[in-house]
Design a protein around this motif. Sequence first.
Motif, PDB file in Angstrom:
ATOM      1  N   GLU A 108       0.835  -1.200   0.000  1.00  0.00           N
ATOM      2  CA  GLU A 108       0.000   0.000   0.000  1.00  0.00           C
ATOM      3  C   GLU A 108       0.872   1.253   0.000  1.00  0.00           C
ATOM      4  O   GLU A 108       0.592   2.216  -0.723  1.00  0.00           O
ATOM      5  CB  GLU A 108      -0.907  -0.029   1.231  1.00  0.00           C
ATOM      6  CG  GLU A 108      -1.773   1.182   1.408  1.00  0.00           C
ATOM      7  CD  GLU A 108      -2.522   1.176   2.724  1.00  0.00           C
ATOM      8  OE1 GLU A 108      -2.934   2.269   3.141  1.00  0.00           O
ATOM      9  OE2 GLU A 108      -2.692   0.100   3.345  1.00  0.00           O
ATOM     10  N   ARG A 111       0.916   4.189  -2.833  1.00  0.00           N
ATOM     11  CA  ARG A 111       0.605   5.572  -2.448  1.00  0.00           C
ATOM     12  C   ARG A 111       1.733   6.512  -2.849  1.00  0.00           C
ATOM     13  O   ARG A 111       1.504   7.614  -3.345  1.00  0.00           O
ATOM     14  CB  ARG A 111       0.337   5.661  -0.941  1.00  0.00           C
ATOM     15  CG  ARG A 111      -0.165   7.025  -0.498  1.00  0.00           C
ATOM     16  CD  ARG A 111      -0.623   7.030   0.954  1.00  0.00           C
ATOM     17  NE  ARG A 111       0.299   6.410   1.874  1.00  0.00           N
ATOM     18  CZ  ARG A 111       1.373   7.011   2.376  1.00  0.00           C
ATOM     19  NH1 ARG A 111       1.667   8.253   2.050  1.00  0.00           N
ATOM     20  NH2 ARG A 111       2.161   6.370   3.225  1.00  0.00           N
ATOM     21  N   ARG A 165      -6.650   5.038   1.585  1.00  0.00           N
ATOM     22  CA  ARG A 165      -7.371   3.793   1.837  1.00  0.00           C
ATOM     23  C   ARG A 165      -8.873   3.958   1.631  1.00  0.00           C
ATOM     24  O   ARG A 165      -9.499   3.176   0.918  1.00  0.00           O
ATOM     25  CB  ARG A 165      -7.120   3.309   3.268  1.00  0.00           C
ATOM     26  CG  ARG A 165      -5.891   2.499   3.419  1.00  0.00           C
ATOM     27  CD  ARG A 165      -5.736   1.964   4.845  1.00  0.00           C
ATOM     28  NE  ARG A 165      -4.359   2.196   5.235  1.00  0.00           N
ATOM     29  CZ  ARG A 165      -3.953   3.146   6.062  1.00  0.00           C
ATOM     30  NH1 ARG A 165      -4.808   3.932   6.657  1.00  0.00           N
ATOM     31  NH2 ARG A 165      -2.678   3.295   6.316  1.00  0.00           N
ATOM     32  N   SER A 166      -9.440   4.988   2.260  1.00  0.00           N
ATOM     33  CA  SER A 166     -10.902   5.124   2.264  1.00  0.00           C
ATOM     34  C   SER A 166     -11.472   5.651   0.947  1.00  0.00           C
ATOM     35  O   SER A 166     -12.539   5.223   0.520  1.00  0.00           O
ATOM     36  CB  SER A 166     -11.353   6.020   3.417  1.00  0.00           C
ATOM     37  OG  SER A 166     -10.880   7.338   3.249  1.00  0.00           O
ATOM     38  N   LEU A 201      -8.606   3.049  -2.350  1.00  0.00           N
ATOM     39  CA  LEU A 201      -8.483   1.595  -2.343  1.00  0.00           C
ATOM     40  C   LEU A 201      -9.795   0.876  -2.012  1.00  0.00           C
ATOM     41  O   LEU A 201     -10.157  -0.084  -2.701  1.00  0.00           O
ATOM     42  CB  LEU A 201      -7.384   1.163  -1.367  1.00  0.00           C
ATOM     43  CG  LEU A 201      -5.976   1.668  -1.693  1.00  0.00           C
ATOM     44  CD1 LEU A 201      -4.971   1.128  -0.685  1.00  0.00           C
ATOM     45  CD2 LEU A 201      -5.570   1.311  -3.113  1.00  0.00           C
ATOM     46  N   LYS A 202     -10.504   1.333  -1.008  1.00  0.00           N
ATOM     47  CA  LYS A 202     -11.734   0.638  -0.619  1.00  0.00           C
ATOM     48  C   LYS A 202     -12.797   0.661  -1.717  1.00  0.00           C
ATOM     49  O   LYS A 202     -13.431  -0.371  -1.967  1.00  0.00           O
ATOM     50  CB  LYS A 202     -12.259   1.183   0.711  1.00  0.00           C
ATOM     51  CG  LYS A 202     -11.406   0.708   1.876  1.00  0.00           C
ATOM     52  CD  LYS A 202     -11.939   1.168   3.213  1.00  0.00           C
ATOM     53  CE  LYS A 202     -11.030   0.655   4.335  1.00  0.00           C
ATOM     54  NZ  LYS A 202     -11.496   1.097   5.651  1.00  0.00           N
ATOM     55  N   PHE A 230      -7.761  -5.661  -1.812  1.00  0.00           N
ATOM     56  CA  PHE A 230      -7.053  -4.843  -0.831  1.00  0.00           C
ATOM     57  C   PHE A 230      -6.989  -5.617   0.472  1.00  0.00           C
ATOM     58  O   PHE A 230      -8.000  -5.883   1.099  1.00  0.00           O
ATOM     59  CB  PHE A 230      -7.756  -3.508  -0.641  1.00  0.00           C
ATOM     60  CG  PHE A 230      -7.196  -2.667   0.475  1.00  0.00           C
ATOM     61  CD1 PHE A 230      -5.831  -2.493   0.622  1.00  0.00           C
ATOM     62  CD2 PHE A 230      -8.039  -2.049   1.372  1.00  0.00           C
ATOM     63  CE1 PHE A 230      -5.309  -1.721   1.654  1.00  0.00           C
ATOM     64  CE2 PHE A 230      -7.535  -1.267   2.403  1.00  0.00           C
ATOM     65  CZ  PHE A 230      -6.171  -1.107   2.546  1.00  0.00           C
ATOM     66  N   ALA A 272      -6.093  -5.186   3.915  1.00  0.00           N
ATOM     67  CA  ALA A 272      -5.823  -4.121   4.884  1.00  0.00           C
ATOM     68  C   ALA A 272      -4.921  -4.593   6.013  1.00  0.00           C
ATOM     69  O   ALA A 272      -4.138  -3.807   6.545  1.00  0.00           O
ATOM     70  CB  ALA A 272      -7.135  -3.583   5.447  1.00  0.00           C
ATOM     71  N   GLN A 312      -1.554  -4.755   4.482  1.00  0.00           N
ATOM     72  CA  GLN A 312      -1.328  -3.474   3.795  1.00  0.00           C
ATOM     73  C   GLN A 312      -0.727  -3.682   2.405  1.00  0.00           C
ATOM     74  O   GLN A 312       0.332  -3.157   2.073  1.00  0.00           O
ATOM     75  CB  GLN A 312      -0.457  -2.556   4.639  1.00  0.00           C
ATOM     76  CG  GLN A 312      -1.093  -2.214   5.958  1.00  0.00           C
ATOM     77  CD  GLN A 312      -0.242  -1.288   6.803  1.00  0.00           C
ATOM     78  OE1 GLN A 312       0.976  -1.216   6.662  1.00  0.00           O
ATOM     79  NE2 GLN A 312      -0.899  -0.554   7.680  1.00  0.00           N
TER      80      GLN A 312
END
Length: 121
Positions: free
Chosen positions: A64, A68, A80-81, A84-85, A95, A97, A100
């Motif tokens: 991740e 990024r 993430r929010s 990726l989500k 993904f 989490a 990561q």
Amino acid sequence: MAELVRIFHNVTLDEAQVAVDIMVERKHSIVWQVDGIKRVLAPDMTTSDQILTLLYSSNGWVSESDLRTWVEYKNPTDFRSKRLKPLHKDRFIEFDAVKQRVHLTTRGTKDVEDRILPKYV
């Protein structure tokens, strides 16, 4: 090809697919790479499409934090929010989490090949 690897090496289909994915390197002139850094050379491309394109040019899981960094997204929580989500929910990426890390799905691969890359030939 994965089926041949599976039969010849007596492994599961998932293990065979991983081996094939590692052997296949997808290159496109829109992705530039040097010393572990990748960049999409299309400043007009959305961040989500950059994520998909960068994963397309990578073999297997990508951390991740690397992803990024490659898209130059500052805020890890927003990344993430907001990025990726939603891609995970739409099944373009997997993904993980906990670990990561991010992986392109077959649906994501098709989207890159059918929708994104033809714009940048």
